[in-house]
Design a protein around this motif. Structure first.
Motif, PDB file in Angstrom:
ATOM      1  N   PRO A 174      70.521 152.350 -21.419  1.00 32.47           N
ATOM      2  CA  PRO A 174      69.356 150.943 -21.753  1.00 32.47           C
ATOM      3  C   PRO A 174      68.505 152.439 -20.720  1.00 32.47           C
ATOM      4  N   PRO A 175      67.082 152.429 -21.254  1.00 34.03           N
ATOM      5  CA  PRO A 175      65.575 152.559 -20.202  1.00 34.03           C
ATOM      6  C   PRO A 175      65.818 151.721 -18.468  1.00 34.03           C
ATOM      7  N   ARG A 176      65.650 152.628 -17.451  1.00 33.01           N
ATOM      8  CA  ARG A 176      65.894 151.459 -16.428  1.00 33.01           C
ATOM      9  C   ARG A 176      64.788 151.545 -15.363  1.00 33.01           C
ATOM     10  N   ARG A 177      64.250 150.654 -15.056  1.00 33.87           N
ATOM     11  CA  ARG A 177      62.074 151.251 -14.338  1.00 33.87           C
ATOM     12  C   ARG A 177      63.206 151.148 -12.682  1.00 33.87           C
ATOM     13  N   GLU A 178      62.836 151.706 -11.683  1.00 30.80           N
ATOM     14  CA  GLU A 178      62.618 151.997  -9.997  1.00 30.80           C
ATOM     15  C   GLU A 178      61.313 151.686  -9.642  1.00 30.80           C
ATOM     16  N   THR A 179      61.340 151.054  -8.101  1.00 28.91           N
ATOM     17  CA  THR A 179      60.144 150.056  -7.866  1.00 28.91           C
ATOM     18  C   THR A 179      59.978 150.476  -6.099  1.00 28.91           C
ATOM     19  N   GLY A 180      59.315 150.553  -6.369  1.00 25.97           N
ATOM     20  CA  GLY A 180      59.177 151.409  -4.663  1.00 25.97           C
ATOM     21  C   GLY A 180      57.677 151.243  -4.205  1.00 25.97           C
ATOM     22  N   GLU A 181      57.601 153.102  -3.658  1.00 27.22           N
ATOM     23  CA  GLU A 181      56.554 153.680  -3.689  1.00 27.22           C
ATOM     24  C   GLU A 181      55.956 154.346  -4.828  1.00 27.22           C
ATOM     25  N   SER A 182      57.033 154.402  -5.666  1.00 27.18           N
ATOM     26  CA  SER A 182      56.575 154.785  -6.461  1.00 27.18           C
ATOM     27  C   SER A 182      57.036 153.418  -7.871  1.00 27.18           C
ATOM     28  N   ASP A 183      56.356 153.656  -8.920  1.00 25.41           N
ATOM     29  CA  ASP A 183      56.694 153.151 -10.039  1.00 25.41           C
ATOM     30  C   ASP A 183      56.990 154.106 -11.271  1.00 25.41           C
ATOM     31  N   ARG A 184      58.620 154.164 -11.533  1.00 28.81           N
ATOM     32  CA  ARG A 184      58.924 155.349 -12.473  1.00 28.81           C
ATOM     33  C   ARG A 184      60.000 154.768 -13.510  1.00 28.81           C
ATOM     34  N   VAL A 185      60.272 154.882 -15.019  1.00 29.22           N
ATOM     35  CA  VAL A 185      61.458 154.558 -16.170  1.00 29.22           C
ATOM     36  C   VAL A 185      62.446 155.576 -15.992  1.00 29.22           C
ATOM     37  N   VAL A 186      63.291 155.213 -16.259  1.00 31.65           N
ATOM     38  CA  VAL A 186      65.074 156.354 -15.973  1.00 31.65           C
ATOM     39  C   VAL A 186      65.260 156.656 -17.394  1.00 31.65           C
ATOM     40  N   ILE A 187      65.807 157.154 -18.263  1.00 34.30           N
ATOM     41  CA  ILE A 187      66.326 157.240 -19.176  1.00 34.30           C
ATOM     42  C   ILE A 187      67.259 158.091 -18.403  1.00 34.30           C
ATOM     43  N   LEU A 188      68.168 157.827 -19.056  1.00 36.46           N
ATOM     44  CA  LEU A 188      70.126 159.007 -18.752  1.00 36.46           C
ATOM     45  C   LEU A 188      70.611 158.909 -20.502  1.00 36.46           C
ATOM     46  N   ALA A 189      71.138 160.372 -20.609  1.00 38.16           N
ATOM     47  CA  ALA A 189      72.176 160.763 -22.010  1.00 38.16           C
ATOM     48  C   ALA A 189      72.381 161.942 -21.694  1.00 38.16           C
ATOM     49  N   ARG A 190      73.710 161.819 -22.402  1.00 28.33           N
ATOM     50  CA  ARG A 190      75.311 162.038 -21.894  1.00 28.33           C
ATOM     51  C   ARG A 190      75.360 162.801 -23.351  1.00 28.33           C
ATOM     52  N   LYS A 191      76.447 163.754 -23.576  1.00 30.30           N
ATOM     53  CA  LYS A 191      77.123 164.292 -24.944  1.00 30.30           C
ATOM     54  C   LYS A 191      78.713 163.829 -24.371  1.00 30.30           C
ATOM     55  N   PRO A 192      79.376 163.992 -25.449  1.00 31.99           N
ATOM     56  CA  PRO A 192      80.381 163.874 -25.063  1.00 31.99           C
ATOM     57  C   PRO A 192      80.993 165.065 -24.520  1.00 31.99           C
ATOM     58  N   SER A 193      80.366 166.642 -24.178  1.00 28.23           N
ATOM     59  CA  SER A 193      80.952 167.897 -24.094  1.00 28.23           C
ATOM     60  C   SER A 193      80.473 167.319 -22.530  1.00 28.23           C
ATOM     61  N   GLY A 194      79.521 166.704 -21.911  1.00 26.57           N
ATOM     62  CA  GLY A 194      78.860 166.490 -20.847  1.00 26.57           C
ATOM     63  C   GLY A 194      78.056 166.501 -20.011  1.00 26.57           C
ATOM     64  N   ARG A 195      77.157 167.516 -20.999  1.00 22.53           N
ATOM     65  CA  ARG A 195      75.264 167.892 -21.018  1.00 22.53           C
ATOM     66  C   ARG A 195      75.487 166.085 -20.774  1.00 22.53           C
ATOM     67  N   GLN A 196      74.191 166.829 -19.474  1.00 21.50           N
ATOM     68  CA  GLN A 196      73.475 165.454 -18.869  1.00 21.50           C
ATOM     69  C   GLN A 196      71.826 165.925 -19.152  1.00 21.50           C
ATOM     70  N   ALA A 197      71.066 164.755 -19.615  1.00 22.11           N
ATOM     71  CA  ALA A 197      69.697 164.576 -19.640  1.00 22.11           C
ATOM     72  C   ALA A 197      69.255 163.603 -19.199  1.00 22.11           C
ATOM     73  N   GLU A 198      68.169 163.850 -18.539  1.00 23.95           N
ATOM     74  CA  GLU A 198      67.747 162.912 -17.551  1.00 23.95           C
ATOM     75  C   GLU A 198      66.187 163.272 -17.154  1.00 23.95           C
TER      76      GLU A 198
END
Length: 369
Positions: free
Chosen positions: A277-301
């Motif tokens: 699920p997307p999560r929000r980072e707040t502070g000096e910047s305001d960003r939404v982070v999306i993290l994803a992985r495949k069973p092989s361990g490959r990652q996308a952010e």
């Protein structure tokens, strides 16, 4: 191979414009409903006849706004702003008009003779607006001495009625002008209180929609402070429009970012990733982070901010598999979701990433593949 890069993102112009119009339509509809409630309360209390002309005008405008909400929401918004002060002032002006008309009527009835009063009633009694009617009686009172003398001299009431009727147009025109000026004075007296109410309504509507956007809240708070320092009516309207536009931009930006985040989330899923699920980072910047992985361990952010900046990282890949996933995910954003990407800046790239660096998911995660 692994890659970290920055891009700029933008919703297709037409989609963004539709989001903007949707925002305007939604907020303006709230105000129209609020205005209709105010007019309904005025009518329920029987006060509408004391501000008959103003009531009919506002009622007609609200009917037009209902139609414009669908065909031209920007024009509906502008007309809504133009009538905001008049609508909020209407109940107060109507109550004061009621008191004023009742006081004038009591005084007139005390002073007027029965026969003369019957003449004036036959001429001016048909005026629907009580304030305008009482001003007509006052204007007609300048004829009182002459009419009283003629009654005493035996002139028939019918002849006097005819003479008064000849001056009706002039008297009614003067009474209408006086009533309009009197009500304008009451609206002017109520201006500070009315402006404060208009500001509260507009601010509350905007802040409610922006409550999940800290950066927008800070900017809007400063904008509302600037509006509060404005007293002159036209300057107030200008400042209010500017603050509202800033609110609309902030909220549309957030809505467009949600569209971008949803597009990234679904594109990653279509590419075979398990997406958190997307999560929000707040502070000096305001960003939404999306993290994803495949069973092989490959990652996308992916990280998406409100200003049109997007950064992504594909990591734990071997050989060209990274490029293959990138070339699958990014084109989907534009082709399926209308997210235009430009100005790629590669911050880090390792073309020789070894497969032993990959970190497979556990068995439970494998079952989601």
């Amino acid at each position: 191979m692994s890659r970290i890069a920055d891009r700029t993102w933008e919703i297709e112009r037409e989609r963004r414009h539709q989001a903007y119009l949707s925002r305007i339509r939604s907020t303006t509809s709230e105000f129209v409903e609020r205005y209709e409630t105010i007019l309904a309360d005025v009518r329920r209390q029987g006060l509408d006849r004391y501000v008959a002309t103003e009531f009919r005008s506002l009622e007609s405008t609200l009917q037009r706004l209902r139609s414009l909400l669908h065909s031209d929401p920007e024009r509906a918004r502008d007309e809504s702003r133009n009538i905001a002060s008049d609508v909020h002032a209407l109940p107060r002006v109507a109550r004061e008009a009621q008191r004023h008309a009742v006081e004038l009527e009591r005084e007139r009835q005390r002073r007027a003779g029965v026969e003369l009063q019957s003449v004036l009633d036959s001429v001016f009694g048909e005026i629907g607006d009580p304030v305008e009617r009482e001003f007509a009686y006052i204007e007609a009172a300048t004829l009182k001495d002459d009419l009283t003398a003629r009654v005493a001299a035996g002139t028939s009431i019918e002849r006097i009625r005819q003479d008064v009727a000849q001056q009706t147009a002039r008297i009614r025109e003067q009474a209408q002008r006086q009533a309009s000026e009197w009500k304008a004075g009451r609206r002017q007296a109520a201006a500070p209180e009315v402006q404060a109410q208009v500001l509260r309504d507009t601010r509350d509507t905007a802040l409610k929609a922006a409550e999940r956007n800290p950066a927008a809240l800070r900017a809007l708070s400063a904008a509302w402070d600037a509006v509060q320092e404005t007293d002159e009516a036209s300057a107030f309207q200008h400042a209010l429009a500017a603050a509202s536009a800033q609110a609309d931009d902030a909220i549309v930006n957030e809505e467009c970012r949600r569209t971008a985040v949803r597009a990234i989330f679904e594109s990653l899923q279509k590419a075979g990733f398990a997406v958190e699920p997307p999560r929000r980072e707040t502070g000096e910047s305001d960003r939404v982070v999306i993290l994803a992985r495949k069973p092989s361990g490959r990652q996308a952010e992916f990280r998406v901010d409100l200003g049109g900046e997007l950064s992504y990282k594909f990591d734990h890949y071997e050989g060209l598999a990274c490029k293959q996933d990138i070339d699958q995910v990014l084109p989907m954003l534009q082709q399926l979701y209308g997210i235009q990407l430009s100005d790629e800046r590669i911050r880090w790239e390792n073309p020789d990433r070894l497969s032993r660096d990959a970190r497979p998911l556990d068995n439970q995660e494998n079952r989601h593949e």
